[in-house]
Write a protein that holds these residues in place. Structure first.
Motif, PDB file in Angstrom:
ATOM      1  N   THR A  43       0.648  -1.341   0.022  1.00 55.40           N
ATOM      2  CA  THR A  43      -0.037  -0.039   0.032  1.00 55.40           C
ATOM      3  C   THR A  43       1.110   1.357  -0.179  1.00 55.40           C
ATOM      4  O   THR A  43       1.781   1.281   0.505  1.00 55.40           O
ATOM      5  CB  THR A  43      -1.133   0.059   1.186  1.00 55.40           C
ATOM      6  N   VAL A  49      -7.878  -1.599   4.523  1.00 57.54           N
ATOM      7  CA  VAL A  49      -8.672  -2.811   3.312  1.00 57.54           C
ATOM      8  C   VAL A  49      -8.964  -4.020   3.735  1.00 57.54           C
ATOM      9  O   VAL A  49      -8.991  -3.866   4.487  1.00 57.54           O
ATOM     10  CB  VAL A  49      -6.774  -3.159   2.996  1.00 57.54           C
ATOM     11  N   SER A  68      -3.952  -1.513   7.706  1.00 57.38           N
ATOM     12  CA  SER A  68      -2.109  -1.398   6.751  1.00 57.38           C
ATOM     13  C   SER A  68      -1.540  -0.754   7.225  1.00 57.38           C
ATOM     14  O   SER A  68      -1.638   0.942   7.006  1.00 57.38           O
ATOM     15  CB  SER A  68      -2.904  -1.489   5.561  1.00 57.38           C
ATOM     16  N   SER A  93      -8.968  -1.515  -1.578  1.00 61.74           N
ATOM     17  CA  SER A  93      -8.472   0.182  -0.756  1.00 61.74           C
ATOM     18  C   SER A  93      -9.051   0.807  -1.171  1.00 61.74           C
ATOM     19  O   SER A  93     -10.038   0.882  -2.260  1.00 61.74           O
ATOM     20  CB  SER A  93      -6.981  -0.393  -1.058  1.00 61.74           C
TER      21      SER A  93
END
Length: 105
Positions: A43, A49, A68, A93
């Motif tokens: 990420t 997420v 995350s 996401s």
């Protein structure tokens, strides 16, 4: 864990073929899987997420929301309860959604 630029990559470890399925920001292994599905995803910023396992009928069988970190994250998902067959792994996401097929032995 070995990183390749292909959608489906194969490598050989002591005579056993294993597959890593990946996109630019997501890799799952082993594929096929028996008990534990390993997931690495990248990420660009911290945040939530969603991880989902979906059968070929479109039913979401596993759903997790995780926090995350920026960079590479790792998750292990037990899949021994799944019946053998083809499944989709979906990572959502705020920026994108990525889907990879995997096989449960």
């Amino acid at each position: 864990f070995y990183k390749y630029k292909a959608s489906w990559a194969s490598f050989n470890t002591t005579g056993i073929n294993q597959l890593i399925s990946e996109t630019e920001h997501l890799a799952i292994y082993p594929n096929p899987v028996i008990n534990l599905l390993q997931i690495n995803y990248k990420t660009s910023e911290p945040g939530k997420v969603q991880l989902e396992i979906i059968n070929l009928h479109g039913e979401v069988l596993e759903h997790q929301i995780l926090n995350s970190q920026n960079g590479i994250n790792h998750v292990t998902i037990p899949v021994s309860q799944l019946t053998p067959g083809l499944y989709l792994f979906r990572l959502k996401s705020n920026i994108k959604t990525e889907i990879i097929k995997f096989i449960k032995k």
